[in-house]
Design a protein around this motif. Structure first.
Motif, PDB file in Angstrom:
ATOM      1  N   ALA A  65       0.975  -1.230  -0.070  1.00 50.78           N
ATOM      2  CA  ALA A  65       0.111   0.047  -0.119  1.00 50.78           C
ATOM      3  C   ALA A  65       0.753   1.248   0.041  1.00 50.78           C
ATOM      4  O   ALA A  65       1.799   1.341   0.995  1.00 50.78           O
ATOM      5  CB  ALA A  65      -0.919  -0.182   1.262  1.00 50.78           C
ATOM      6  N   GLU A  66       0.752   2.028  -0.938  1.00 45.27           N
ATOM      7  CA  GLU A  66       1.573   3.286  -1.187  1.00 45.27           C
ATOM      8  C   GLU A  66       1.530   4.125   0.075  1.00 45.27           C
ATOM      9  O   GLU A  66       0.351   4.601   0.389  1.00 45.27           O
ATOM     10  CB  GLU A  66       1.216   4.002  -2.260  1.00 45.27           C
ATOM     11  N   LEU A  92       8.249   1.085   8.093  1.00 38.70           N
ATOM     12  CA  LEU A  92       8.262  -0.518   7.250  1.00 38.70           C
ATOM     13  C   LEU A  92       7.107  -0.434   6.110  1.00 38.70           C
ATOM     14  O   LEU A  92       5.855   0.249   6.363  1.00 38.70           O
ATOM     15  CB  LEU A  92       7.830  -1.485   7.969  1.00 38.70           C
ATOM     16  N   LEU A  93       7.582  -0.794   4.905  1.00 42.96           N
ATOM     17  CA  LEU A  93       6.253  -1.090   4.144  1.00 42.96           C
ATOM     18  C   LEU A  93       5.291  -2.066   4.307  1.00 42.96           C
ATOM     19  O   LEU A  93       5.535  -2.917   5.188  1.00 42.96           O
ATOM     20  CB  LEU A  93       6.844  -1.560   2.485  1.00 42.96           C
ATOM     21  N   ASN A  94       3.751  -1.891   4.085  1.00 40.49           N
ATOM     22  CA  ASN A  94       2.890  -2.507   4.337  1.00 40.49           C
ATOM     23  C   ASN A  94       2.940  -3.921   3.334  1.00 40.49           C
ATOM     24  O   ASN A  94       2.281  -3.824   2.483  1.00 40.49           O
ATOM     25  CB  ASN A  94       1.610  -1.893   4.259  1.00 40.49           C
ATOM     26  N   VAL A  95       3.556  -4.832   3.355  1.00 36.43           N
ATOM     27  CA  VAL A  95       3.862  -5.940   2.574  1.00 36.43           C
ATOM     28  C   VAL A  95       3.231  -7.048   3.519  1.00 36.43           C
ATOM     29  O   VAL A  95       4.177  -7.706   4.330  1.00 36.43           O
ATOM     30  CB  VAL A  95       5.214  -6.096   2.152  1.00 36.43           C
ATOM     31  N   PRO A  96       2.245  -7.913   3.399  1.00 40.20           N
ATOM     32  CA  PRO A  96       1.742  -8.917   3.992  1.00 40.20           C
ATOM     33  C   PRO A  96       2.625 -10.053   3.749  1.00 40.20           C
ATOM     34  O   PRO A  96       2.995 -10.321   2.480  1.00 40.20           O
ATOM     35  CB  PRO A  96       0.257  -9.178   3.623  1.00 40.20           C
ATOM     36  N   THR A  97       2.765 -10.866   4.737  1.00 41.28           N
ATOM     37  CA  THR A  97       3.781 -12.049   4.497  1.00 41.28           C
ATOM     38  C   THR A  97       3.354 -13.058   3.608  1.00 41.28           C
ATOM     39  O   THR A  97       4.107 -13.495   2.678  1.00 41.28           O
ATOM     40  CB  THR A  97       4.189 -12.606   5.798  1.00 41.28           C
ATOM     41  N   GLU A  98       2.243 -13.328   3.678  1.00 37.72           N
ATOM     42  CA  GLU A  98       1.649 -14.418   2.870  1.00 37.72           C
ATOM     43  C   GLU A  98       1.298 -14.086   1.350  1.00 37.72           C
ATOM     44  O   GLU A  98       1.888 -14.749   0.394  1.00 37.72           O
ATOM     45  CB  GLU A  98       0.133 -14.765   3.219  1.00 37.72           C
ATOM     46  N   VAL A  99       1.442 -12.619   1.162  1.00 39.67           N
ATOM     47  CA  VAL A  99       1.210 -12.188  -0.218  1.00 39.67           C
ATOM     48  C   VAL A  99       2.681 -11.977  -0.695  1.00 39.67           C
ATOM     49  O   VAL A  99       2.925 -12.133  -2.007  1.00 39.67           O
ATOM     50  CB  VAL A  99       0.742 -10.770  -0.216  1.00 39.67           C
ATOM     51  N   PHE A 100       3.724 -11.758   0.313  1.00 35.48           N
ATOM     52  CA  PHE A 100       4.877 -11.575  -0.119  1.00 35.48           C
ATOM     53  C   PHE A 100       5.552 -12.843  -0.948  1.00 35.48           C
ATOM     54  O   PHE A 100       6.306 -12.745  -2.036  1.00 35.48           O
ATOM     55  CB  PHE A 100       5.915 -11.363   0.995  1.00 35.48           C
ATOM     56  N   PHE A 101       5.314 -14.022  -0.401  1.00 40.49           N
ATOM     57  CA  PHE A 101       5.657 -15.192  -1.138  1.00 40.49           C
ATOM     58  C   PHE A 101       4.735 -15.714  -2.282  1.00 40.49           C
ATOM     59  O   PHE A 101       5.205 -16.675  -3.245  1.00 40.49           O
ATOM     60  CB  PHE A 101       5.443 -16.368  -0.214  1.00 40.49           C
ATOM     61  N   LYS A 102       3.912 -14.708  -2.820  1.00 44.00           N
ATOM     62  CA  LYS A 102       3.270 -14.846  -4.303  1.00 44.00           C
ATOM     63  C   LYS A 102       4.025 -14.160  -5.373  1.00 44.00           C
ATOM     64  O   LYS A 102       3.602 -14.049  -6.522  1.00 44.00           O
ATOM     65  CB  LYS A 102       1.858 -14.261  -3.883  1.00 44.00           C
ATOM     66  N   ILE A 103       4.966 -13.358  -4.733  1.00 43.07           N
ATOM     67  CA  ILE A 103       5.650 -12.441  -5.993  1.00 43.07           C
ATOM     68  C   ILE A 103       6.253 -13.164  -6.880  1.00 43.07           C
ATOM     69  O   ILE A 103       6.834 -14.454  -6.639  1.00 43.07           O
ATOM     70  CB  ILE A 103       6.692 -11.360  -5.184  1.00 43.07           C
ATOM     71  N   LYS A 104       6.426 -12.703  -8.119  1.00 45.01           N
ATOM     72  CA  LYS A 104       6.778 -13.513  -9.156  1.00 45.01           C
ATOM     73  C   LYS A 104       8.206 -13.090  -9.369  1.00 45.01           C
ATOM     74  O   LYS A 104       8.738 -11.919  -9.708  1.00 45.01           O
ATOM     75  CB  LYS A 104       5.883 -12.915 -10.583  1.00 45.01           C
ATOM     76  N   LEU A 105       9.019 -14.194  -9.842  1.00 46.21           N
ATOM     77  CA  LEU A 105      10.226 -14.171 -10.164  1.00 46.21           C
ATOM     78  C   LEU A 105      10.762 -14.413 -11.676  1.00 46.21           C
ATOM     79  O   LEU A 105      10.011 -15.511 -11.935  1.00 46.21           O
ATOM     80  CB  LEU A 105      11.462 -14.831  -9.033  1.00 46.21           C
ATOM     81  N   HIS A 106      11.774 -13.873 -12.167  1.00 48.00           N
ATOM     82  CA  HIS A 106      12.125 -14.515 -13.701  1.00 48.00           C
ATOM     83  C   HIS A 106      13.430 -15.292 -13.436  1.00 48.00           C
ATOM     84  O   HIS A 106      14.368 -14.349 -13.245  1.00 48.00           O
ATOM     85  CB  HIS A 106      12.111 -13.350 -14.883  1.00 48.00           C
ATOM     86  N   LEU A 107      13.574 -16.585 -13.808  1.00 46.91           N
ATOM     87  CA  LEU A 107      14.574 -17.347 -13.510  1.00 46.91           C
ATOM     88  C   LEU A 107      15.149 -18.064 -14.612  1.00 46.91           C
ATOM     89  O   LEU A 107      14.275 -18.482 -15.446  1.00 46.91           O
ATOM     90  CB  LEU A 107      14.549 -18.370 -12.454  1.00 46.91           C
ATOM     91  N   PRO A 108      16.277 -17.963 -14.962  1.00 48.16           N
ATOM     92  CA  PRO A 108      16.945 -19.143 -16.265  1.00 48.16           C
ATOM     93  C   PRO A 108      16.387 -20.457 -16.213  1.00 48.16           C
ATOM     94  O   PRO A 108      16.312 -21.048 -14.756  1.00 48.16           O
ATOM     95  CB  PRO A 108      18.525 -18.910 -16.182  1.00 48.16           C
TER      96      PRO A 108
END
Length: 534
Positions: free
Chosen positions: A270-271, A278-294
């Protein structure tokens, strides 16, 4: 830009004629190409170390060597040859960006990186597939062609919630965006953590933690791996995790340094909503972030190994700068304590140093500030110096400059004066080489002809502790003009002053040169982190 002066030598070195045509150029040991992104496939050329290829680009023109015998100087000279021989090839002036750089395996340390990045750089794209597919990095090792795959953090990592309940560790950790996971006691010079850390997370070597706190340059926090210690205790405000499966930990370290994952945090935070910074980053949502990997583990490992070498270069250069700075401190101590003395050219001794008050070696002026409301006092003519402007030995630019009226309204400081901050940030010094002025936080000393301005600068720098010791200590440190004028220091004769100034100036030039190399490496690292990841 380098002038076309040695091309005949380079051409003869590689058995080339100076009247080659464009077509013939492509048939010898190098290629001159016009890069048209829609038609030219440059994929893999930049980092093709195995084949000994080298790359240098400038605007529309690029040169690719077909063997590994080319040197950096060859490229400079050959590029100028191409520009002179085919001036119509260069049709536009592109805005040079951080994307522009030159790479050559095992020889990067010998390059003038800044020149290659900025003067002779080219804003490359790999090929059409890069523009059409977001799952291909900007720069890539040539043996890998598969698209990178998208994975959620929860697919490659497990959350860590183990507590330090049995007090397995008494090491309190904190995250520094620059230094990673470090010991609070040494980083803050005190313990910020609670005395009882049994409720803290127990983090083990090789595991990661996310600090949701903003810091300069890290708007969405930092993810760091614990590398320096076997284990440590970390506040539950952090999100901790360990990798699983075949993901290469070293690759993820570099990936998180690249900040490519910031767009995901931006989407879920939330901006402006912060709890104690601290940023308002919910833990359960944090593990949903997308990463791009080889997809290939080999590519992950190769990127990690390569960027580790770059990190090593940065670290080594930082040590070089630090060592030279310490060397300068030691040299100044020996010189100004007179443990080391210069001699006359014929080998004779110079006269003994004499103690003098600053008021006896020149004129002293305390600056003042023209009204900030009167715009006619300011223009772009005369330097007007505040403590915030003082960073280096010599000052050549300032945030504001004065007009003729502004200079008269302020206090005129002659050229070749030493400016010394004497309120709050006491001891910041610089040399004003041209006519100008300064504000009231600065005392200026203009040495007379028996005193060398560079020597006075170094002497005042060396005696910074004396400035602090003689300052008034009310609400803040203040060394007024009277106190400053009465400070006593020891001075040699003018000729020995000159030799001391020349010696220390040479040391400063060396330090600045090494700092420039360090900054070039840091800029290169920044470019690589942005362009080698998706």
């Amino acid at each position: 830009m380098f002038k076309y002066t040695k091309a005949p030598t380079i051409l003869s070195k590689y058995n080339m004629s100076s009247d080659l045509t464009y077509t013939e150029l492509n048939n010898v040991d190098f290629e001159v190409k016009i890069y048209e992104f829609e038609n030219d496939n440059l994929h893999g050329k930049l980092l093709n170390f195995q084949q000994g290829q080298h790359f240098l680009g400038y605007a529309d023109i690029g040169i690719i060597a077909k063997n590994n015998k080319w040197t950096e100087q060859d490229f400079f000279e050959l590029l100028d040859f191409a520009l002179v021989k085919f001036p119509n090839l260069h049709k536009r002036n592109t805005k040079l960006t951080i994307d522009n750089f030159f790479l050559q395996e095992n020889k990067l340390e010998h390059c003038d990186i800044s020149s290659f990045m900025w003067k002779y750089g080219y804003n490359l794209q790999t090929d059409n597939s890069y523009k059409k597919n977001v799952n291909i990095p900007y720069f890539r090792f040539p043996e890998f062609t598969d698209e990178w795959e998208e994975k959620r953090l929860e697919e490659i990592a497990d959350r860590i919630t183990r507590k330090n309940k049995d007090s397995e560790t008494d090491l309190p950790l904190t995250i520094s965006s620059i230094d990673g996971l470090v010991d609070q006691r040494t980083y803050f010079n005190k313990v910020v953590a609670s005395k009882d850390m049994s409720g803290y997370y127990l983090l083990k070597n090789g595991e990661f933690a996310y600090n949701k706190s903003y810091s300069v340059g890290y708007a969405y926090g930092s993810i760091k791996r614990l590398d320096k210690y076997d284990m440590g205790a970390l506040s539950t405000l952090y999100i901790c995790f360990a990798l699983k499966g075949e993901s290469i930990s070293d690759f993820l370290v570099k990936y998180f340094d690249s900040q490519k994952w910031y767009k995901e945090i931006y989407m879920i935070s939330a901006e402006g909503a912060r709890n104690h910074g601290l940023l308002n980053v919910p833990t359960e949502v944090f593990f949903k972030i997308k990463l791009h990997l080889p997809k290939e583990i080999k590519e992950q490992q190769k990127i990690a190994d390569f960027l580790s070498k770059v990190n090593e270069k940065v670290s080594n250069q930082e040590s070089i700068v630090s060592n030279y700075e310490e060397m300068k401190k030691g040299l100044m101590q020996k010189i100004f304590s007179q443990e080391v003395r210069f001699k006359v050219d014929d080998g004779n001794e110079y006269p003994e140093w004499e103690e003098k008050k600053l008021l006896n070696i020149g004129s002293i002026i305390t600056g003042t500030t023209p009204s900030t409301k009167n715009e006619e006092y300011y223009s772009d003519k005369y330097l007007w110096v505040t403590p915030a402007d003082i960073e280096d030995k010599e000052i050549s630019n300032t945030q504001k400059k004065l007009s003729e009226n502004g200079l008269k309204k302020g206090r005129i400081i002659p050229a070749n004066s030493v400016l010394v901050t004497c309120i709050a940030s006491i001891g910041k010094n610089t040399i004003l080489r041209e006519l100008g002025s300064c504000n009231q936080q600065i005392n200026a000393i203009t040495p007379n002809k028996e005193y060398n301005v560079d020597f006075v600068y170094y002497l005042v720098c060396f005696n910074e502790n004396m400035l602090h010791a003689n300052a008034g200590h009310g609400g803040m440190e203040i060394l007024n003009k009277d106190q400053f004028s009465k400070l006593s220091m020891h001075f040699p004769c003018l000729e020995e002053q000159q030799k001391i100034a020349d010696c220390l100036s040479a040391m400063d030039r060396k330090i600045e040169a090494e700092k420039k190399i360090l900054e070039d490496w840091k800029e290169l690292k920044k470019a690589l982190l942005q362009q080698m990841f998706v």
